[in-house]
Design a protein around this motif. Structure first.
Motif: not given
Length: 179
Positions: A23-25, A85-93, A95-106
């Motif tokens: 789930t995305f946020f 992108d909307d959540f990338k600099n949040t504490s929630l991001a 907590s989910i990814f361990g970093s606010e700076n992730i690479e991602f693909y679809g």
């Protein structure tokens, strides 16, 4: 098998993050997420159906239309990218990814090869190579392609094992010669 899909992303080495129904946020859901938490790289996968009209539909004209299933799956990936992108600099991001700076693909897995004409295959490839979402390509494969790629990659493992065994024997032989 879930982790295998991460092979489509070269930066995913470890496959140490796997989640079905990711789930995305709180708003959107991917059928599968595969990631490498060390490289901070993730791919989010949407599975659609594999029917004759999964990717294209015939409308009685010379060029078929993009199907609602394909557009739905592709649009879901666009929404995921927006949400990340909307959540990338949040504490929630963090907590989910361990970093606010992730690479991602679809990745969109949809349809069957037999149902795609050569011209539609060219249209699909053009779209996937030319249309970027947030400067990122969306990977789209058929279920047939996924099965072929999985079979081909897995067939390499016995060859790797044989090569490693031969190398170990050569090292042992060379060490014996030195004694």
């Amino acid at each position: 098998m879930s982790a295998f899909i991460g092979f489509y992303v070269p930066q995913i080495i470890r496959f140490n993050q796997i989640k079905h129904e990711f789930t995305f946020f709180g708003d959107f859901r991917a059928d599968l997420a595969v990631g490498d938490s060390v490289n901070n790289t993730y791919c989010f996968i949407e599975f659609e159906d594999a029917t004759e009209d999964s990717i294209f539909i015939e409308k009685g004209r010379s060029t078929s239309d993009w199907s609602p299933r394909f557009e739905h799956g592709f649009s879901q990936i666009i929404d995921w990218f927006w949400k990340i992108d909307d959540f990338k600099n949040t504490s929630l991001a963090r907590s989910i990814f361990g970093s606010e700076n992730i690479e991602f693909y679809g990745i969109l897995v949809i349809g069957r090869d037999a149902f795609i004409s050569p011209i539609d295959k060219a249209r699909l490839n053009w779209r996937l190579n030319k249309v970027l979402v947030d400067s990122r390509k969306v990977i789209c494969i058929t279920f047939d392609q996924l099965a072929r790629d999985m079979r081909d990659r897995l067939s390499l493992y016995p060859l790797i094992y044989e090569t490693e065994s031969e190398a170990e024997q050569n090292i042992s032989t060379n060490e014996s010669d030195l004694s």
